[in-house]
Design an enzyme around this catalytic site. Structure first.
Site, mmCIF file in Angstrom:
data_model
loop_
_atom_site.group_PDB
_atom_site.id
_atom_site.type_symbol
_atom_site.label_atom_id
_atom_site.label_comp_id
_atom_site.label_asym_id
_atom_site.label_seq_id
_atom_site.Cartn_x
_atom_site.Cartn_y
_atom_site.Cartn_z
ATOM 1 N N SER A 56 0.815 -1.220 0.000
ATOM 2 C CA SER A 56 0.000 0.000 0.000
ATOM 3 C C SER A 56 0.845 1.266 0.000
ATOM 4 O O SER A 56 0.463 2.276 -0.590
ATOM 5 C CB SER A 56 -0.940 0.002 1.205
ATOM 6 O OG SER A 56 -1.901 -1.022 1.067
ATOM 7 N N PHE A 57 2.003 1.224 0.651
ATOM 8 C CA PHE A 57 2.858 2.410 0.733
ATOM 9 C C PHE A 57 3.304 2.883 -0.653
ATOM 10 O O PHE A 57 3.543 4.073 -0.862
ATOM 11 C CB PHE A 57 4.077 2.115 1.620
ATOM 12 C CG PHE A 57 4.808 3.337 2.061
ATOM 13 C CD1 PHE A 57 4.336 4.108 3.113
ATOM 14 C CD2 PHE A 57 5.974 3.736 1.427
ATOM 15 C CE1 PHE A 57 5.003 5.249 3.525
ATOM 16 C CE2 PHE A 57 6.653 4.866 1.833
ATOM 17 C CZ PHE A 57 6.168 5.632 2.886
ATOM 18 N N GLU A 58 3.395 1.976 -1.599
ATOM 19 C CA GLU A 58 3.856 2.314 -2.951
ATOM 20 C C GLU A 58 2.742 2.836 -3.855
ATOM 21 O O GLU A 58 2.998 3.274 -4.977
ATOM 22 C CB GLU A 58 4.522 1.094 -3.593
ATOM 23 C CG GLU A 58 5.844 0.701 -2.973
ATOM 24 C CD GLU A 58 5.736 -0.001 -1.632
ATOM 25 O OE1 GLU A 58 6.644 0.189 -0.802
ATOM 26 O OE2 GLU A 58 4.749 -0.741 -1.401
ATOM 27 N N GLU A 85 1.734 -5.701 15.562
ATOM 28 C CA GLU A 85 2.178 -5.404 16.923
ATOM 29 C C GLU A 85 3.042 -4.150 17.010
ATOM 30 O O GLU A 85 3.421 -3.736 18.098
ATOM 31 C CB GLU A 85 2.939 -6.611 17.476
ATOM 32 C CG GLU A 85 2.058 -7.840 17.617
ATOM 33 C CD GLU A 85 2.829 -9.043 18.126
ATOM 34 O OE1 GLU A 85 3.978 -8.878 18.571
ATOM 35 O OE2 GLU A 85 2.264 -10.142 18.082
ATOM 36 N N HIS A 88 4.032 0.299 12.653
ATOM 37 C CA HIS A 88 4.072 0.269 11.193
ATOM 38 C C HIS A 88 2.691 0.505 10.579
ATOM 39 O O HIS A 88 2.546 1.238 9.602
ATOM 40 C CB HIS A 88 4.647 -1.079 10.734
ATOM 41 C CG HIS A 88 4.886 -1.167 9.274
ATOM 42 N ND1 HIS A 88 4.076 -1.884 8.429
ATOM 43 C CD2 HIS A 88 5.842 -0.620 8.496
ATOM 44 C CE1 HIS A 88 4.525 -1.777 7.194
ATOM 45 N NE2 HIS A 88 5.598 -1.017 7.205
ATOM 46 N N PHE A 113 -9.539 6.865 -2.729
ATOM 47 C CA PHE A 113 -8.851 6.151 -1.658
ATOM 48 C C PHE A 113 -9.631 4.890 -1.304
ATOM 49 O O PHE A 113 -10.667 4.943 -0.648
ATOM 50 C CB PHE A 113 -8.717 7.054 -0.432
ATOM 51 C CG PHE A 113 -7.967 6.432 0.707
ATOM 52 C CD1 PHE A 113 -6.608 6.201 0.610
ATOM 53 C CD2 PHE A 113 -8.616 6.077 1.875
ATOM 54 C CE1 PHE A 113 -5.901 5.628 1.657
ATOM 55 C CE2 PHE A 113 -7.927 5.502 2.935
ATOM 56 C CZ PHE A 113 -6.568 5.284 2.826
ATOM 57 N N ARG A 127 -14.935 -6.824 4.672
ATOM 58 C CA ARG A 127 -14.994 -5.653 3.796
ATOM 59 C C ARG A 127 -14.621 -5.976 2.346
ATOM 60 O O ARG A 127 -14.876 -5.189 1.457
ATOM 61 C CB ARG A 127 -14.091 -4.553 4.344
ATOM 62 C CG ARG A 127 -14.686 -3.907 5.575
ATOM 63 C CD ARG A 127 -13.645 -3.180 6.417
ATOM 64 N NE ARG A 127 -14.256 -2.578 7.592
ATOM 65 C CZ ARG A 127 -14.625 -3.224 8.685
ATOM 66 N NH1 ARG A 127 -14.465 -4.527 8.747
ATOM 67 N NH2 ARG A 127 -15.161 -2.600 9.708
#
Length: 152
Positions: A56-58, A85, A88, A113, A127
Site C-alpha cells: 500500500s505504501f507504494e 504489533e 508500522h 482512496f 470488507r
C-alpha cells in the site's frame, strides 16, 4: 434565486480507469480488485488498466504518475493494511491516505482512496467480500467523480 446542483452519474461510457492495487495482503486485495472490475464492467467502462505494486505504501507515487499521464478519467487505489504489533500500521495507513489525497489534488484527476485499514484479517474479509465488497463501492465513487469532473 437560482440553485444548481451538479452530481456525477454512475455510467462508464467513454471512460478510462486505472486501478493501482497492492499485492501485499493479496488474499484481500484480490477480492477488492475483483469487486472494482465487476463494477466497472457492469457500468460499461471502456478501458480499465490494472497496476500492481508491492504494498500500500507504494500506491501514491504510481497513482500520481498515472493521473499526470492524462490517459485516465479517474484512478482507484486499492490496498489493505492490517494492524500488527508495531507502529508500522499507523505509519503506513496515514502516509498512504495523505499520498493518495495529494495525488488527486496536485493533478486535478480524481484519485479514490480504497485502502482499508483493519484490525485483523477477519475485518478485512468482511470488507472485501464476505459481507460486502468495498472494491465495488470505491469503483462507484470513481465513476461518480469521473463524470462529475466532466461537468466542471
Amino acid at each position: 434565486m437560482e440553485v444548481r446542483v451538479f452530481e456525477g452519474e454512475f455510467k462508464g461510457d467513454g471512460l478510462s480507469m486505472a486501478i493501482v492495487v497492492a499485492r501485499f495482503n493479496d488474499l484481500l486485495t484480490d477480492e477488492l480488485l475483483s469487486g472494482a472490475i465487476d463494477c466497472f464492467e457492469r457500468h460499461g467502462v471502456e478501458r480499465v488498466d490494472v497496476f500492481k505494486v508491492p504494498g500500500s505504501f507504494e500506491i501514491p507515487i504510481i497513482a500520481k504518475k498515472l493521473a499526470e499521464s492524462g490517459k485516465y478519467d479517474a484512478i482507484l487505489a486499492l490496498g489493505v493494511v492490517v494492524r500488527g504489533e508495531t507502529k508500522h500500521f499507523d505509519l503506513v495507513a496515514n502516509e498512504v491516505s495523505k499520498g493518495v489525497a495529494q495525488a488527486g489534488l496536485i493533478t486535478g484527476v480524481p484519485v479514490i482512496f480504497g485502502v482499508i485499514a483493519v484490525e485483523d484479517e477477519l475485518q478485512g474479509l468482511n470488507r472485501a467480500g464476505i459481507k460486502s465488497n468495498k472494491g465495488f463501492e470505491y469503483a462507484m465513487a470513481a465513476l461518480e467523480m469521473a463524470n462529475l469532473m466532466k461537468k466542471l
